[in-house]
Design an enzyme around this catalytic site. Structure first.
Site, mmCIF file in Angstrom:
data_model
loop_
_atom_site.group_PDB
_atom_site.id
_atom_site.type_symbol
_atom_site.label_atom_id
_atom_site.label_comp_id
_atom_site.label_asym_id
_atom_site.label_seq_id
_atom_site.Cartn_x
_atom_site.Cartn_y
_atom_site.Cartn_z
ATOM 1 N N GLU A 260 -2.362 0.605 -0.141
ATOM 2 C CA GLU A 260 -3.714 0.064 -0.032
ATOM 3 C C GLU A 260 -4.186 -0.160 -1.471
ATOM 4 O OE1 GLU A 260 -8.162 1.011 1.703
ATOM 5 O OE2 GLU A 260 -7.040 2.553 0.647
ATOM 6 N N ASP B 190 -2.998 5.546 0.976
ATOM 7 C CA ASP B 190 -4.445 5.382 0.930
ATOM 8 C C ASP B 190 -4.924 5.339 -0.529
ATOM 9 O OD1 ASP B 190 -6.931 5.441 2.543
ATOM 10 O OD2 ASP B 190 -7.319 7.296 1.456
HETATM 11 C C1 GLC Z 1 -9.254 4.085 2.549
HETATM 12 C C2 GLC Z 1 -9.284 4.144 4.054
HETATM 13 C C3 GLC Z 1 -10.685 4.424 4.488
HETATM 14 C C4 GLC Z 1 -11.109 5.768 3.922
HETATM 15 C C5 GLC Z 1 -10.927 5.809 2.409
HETATM 16 C C6 GLC Z 1 -10.996 7.205 1.877
HETATM 17 O O1 GLC Z 1 -9.980 3.021 2.052
HETATM 18 O O2 GLC Z 1 -8.752 2.973 4.594
HETATM 19 O O3 GLC Z 1 -10.830 4.396 5.874
HETATM 20 O O4 GLC Z 1 -12.439 6.022 4.239
HETATM 21 O O5 GLC Z 1 -9.684 5.294 2.010
HETATM 22 O O6 GLC Z 1 -9.843 7.924 2.218
#
Ligand code: GLC
Length: 545
Positions: A262, A208
């Protein structure tokens, strides 16, 4: 040790079809209206039949759920709303027995404000846990102003003042304090967390906010005209050493354990550094997700994706939707088909039939491209974004954090419709609590049950395409564009060959003649050998231009 899938130890992640499970909306096994591990375990045969290779589960850890589980209070246990560690272990073994690998979601940028470290740090300004977060004195005569000008991703200042008068950093909600990755204790803790889950048998970790862990020294102001490629809270150089250390850990395990990042960054040059051979294995292709669904835009983003991944020998990935975006059935029915996290354009007019036709074409396109592919739960049912959830039922912190201007992400998180004619559509057993978000009555036509019985349904298309994809996934990466008359991007067509597979998507307004080959599969009806607008076809059997 749970059995590993029988897919061997080849680099499965280079070509895998990975299905994203948004756990709280997938299937509810205990009747509380929230999806859980019991529900997921009961649906493993569905996933196997769908034909995916792996599952990515959004966070399942102990959490107060200020951000649907992305606020973790205990990284080594399962939240009771989802189950417990025994169920997680059983689930891993069962998924593996079905030939499905399992990727879990690691949240290293921040934890929950209920995490014992943060509680200890808040309670005592002299606590050693303080160094694991970003506590700073405020500005202004009495420290009454935040330490710098950073704004959180969900809106509002990225700082909250403590009862001791100083401030702490949170790039998301105040309930998600950012961890300080300069602290050796933070690094050691996450390396241990990785080992904990790898030992339990998980096949990979989705990371994440992978671009955000380290911050620029001194936490400088962003300033009035920020340069998006040089922000002090993302993509700072120190982040790469973290992933090199993690890669050494994953490489020390058997069975090809992987990381998928991500990585939301403005340029491909920044992004690709995360995929160098000693860092992450793969990442989500958000340039593809955010781009327009037009032939020139698709051709450009596909070319750029292939070129940039080639420089580090990492597999490209193709992703159309996830739990943070507007579902692509709705996006593609709009006049402007692009997507931006900073402006979701909730309620922009969208033609549902056009959106679904294009979404089906997009699925076949992504499944034919070289690399890995992601399916977000509900993509295979052609679910649209739910745009009319009453505001008093919205759950996403984006809604209050944006000052009630952005409805946020609940519309793509509505629980799946499995069967029956009315809510909860088999998501929970009859007589259970209401699903945590309301399902539209019109979804009775979109249930798994209804679509399984219809050979032309989106579910049937996904099943057929994923089965065929197994044949093509491992084709050599080389993609050859077909630029013959009538098949060029300038004419609104995306057409390419990989081995003996030909993929043609018609995004022009008129039907186009199919290129030579035997028709294998199409996303919509073919009329007199001509491919209608917003339709994709796969053909085989011709190996030269
Ligand atoms: C990422 C996740 C999202 C979350 C954020 C904070 O972007 O995909 O859903 O709110 O991180 O952890």
């Amino acid at each position: 040790m749970p059995a590993t899938p029988d897919t061997g130890t080849t680099a499965w992640w280079r070509t895998a079809a990975i299905y994203q499970i948004y756990l709280r909306s997938f299937a509810d096994g205990d009747g509380d209206g929230v999806g859980d591990l019991a529900g997921l375990r009961s649906r493993l045969p569905y996933l196997r039949r769908l034909g995916v290779d792996a599952l990515w589960l959004t966070p399942w850890y102990v959490s107060p759920m200020a951000d649907a589980g992305y606020d973790v209070a205990d990284y080594r246990d399962i939240d009771p709303v989802f189950g417990d560690l025994d169920q997680a272990t059983a689930f891993l073994a069962e998924a593996h027995a079905h030939g499905l690998r399992v990727i879990i979601d690691l949240v290293p940028n921040h934890c929950s404000d209920r995490h014992p470290w943060f509680q200890a740090a808040l309670a005592d300004p002299a606590a050693p846990e303080r160094d694991r977060f970003w506590f700073q004195p405020g500005r202004g005569e009495h420290g009454e102003l935040p330490p710098n000008d950073w704004q959180g991703y969900f809106g509002g200042p990225a700082w909250t003042r403590t009862s001791h008068g100083d401030w702490y950093l949170h790039m998301f909600t105040p309930e998600q304090p950012d961890l300080n990755w300069e602290s050796p204790a933070v690094r050691a803790e996450f390396e241990d967390i990785l080992r904990f889950w790898f030992d339990l048998g998980v096949d990979g970790m989705r990371i994440d906010v992978a671009h955000g862990l380290t911050k620029k020294p001194g936490l400088p102001d962003v300033g009035p005209e920020p340069d998006p490629t040089d922000l002090p809270y993302q993509d700072t150089d120190g982040v790469h050493e973290i992933y090199r250390a993690w890669r050494r850990i994953s490489d020390s395990y058997d069975g090809e354990r992987v990381f998928v990042g991500e990585v939301w960054l403005p340029t491909p040059e920044q992004y690709i550094r995360y995929l160098r051979p000693d860092e992450l294995h793969s990442a989500f292709n958000f340039d593809f997700l955010c781009g327009a669904f037009t032939a020139p835009a698709l051709r450009k983003v596909i070319d750029e994706t292939l070129a940039v991944h080639r420089t580090v020998d990492a597999p490209p990935t193709w992703v159309l939707s996830n739990h943070d975006t507007i579902r692509h059935v709705t996006r593609y029915g709009r006049e402007d088909t692009t997507f931006s996290v900073s402006d979701r354009r909730h309620g922009a007019p969208s033609d549902p039939d056009l959106g679904l036709r294009r979404a089906r074409a997009a699925a076949l396109l992504t499944f034919a491209l070289p690399g890995g592919v992601y399916v977000y739960q509900g993509d295979e049912l052609g679910l649209p974004e739910v745009e009319d959830i009453p505001v008093d039922q919205l759950q996403d912190p984006t809604w209050p954090r944006s000052g009630f201007t952005d409805r946020g992400r609940d519309g793509c998180r509505v629980p799946l419709p499995w069967s029956a004619d009315s809510p909860p559509f088999g998501f929970s057993a009859d007589g259970a609590a209401q699903p945590w978000l309301p399902q539209p009555a019109g979804w009775k036509a979109l249930t798994v049950e209804a679509q399984s019985a219809d050979p032309d349904s989106t579910l049937s298309l996904y099943r057929a395409a994923l089965a065929l994809r197994r044949r093509f996934a491992a084709l050599p990466g080389e993609l050859v564009w077909l630029d013959a008359d009538g098949l060029s991007a300038a004419e609104g067509v995306v057409a390419f060959r990989r081995g003996d597979l030909t993929c043609v998507v018609n995004l022009s307004a008129r039907p186009v003649a199919l290129p030579p080959g035997d028709l294998l599969l199409a996303s919509g009806p073919i009329e007199d050998g001509r491919l209608p607008a917003d339709t994709c076809a796969w053909l085989v059997g011709v190996t030269d231009n």
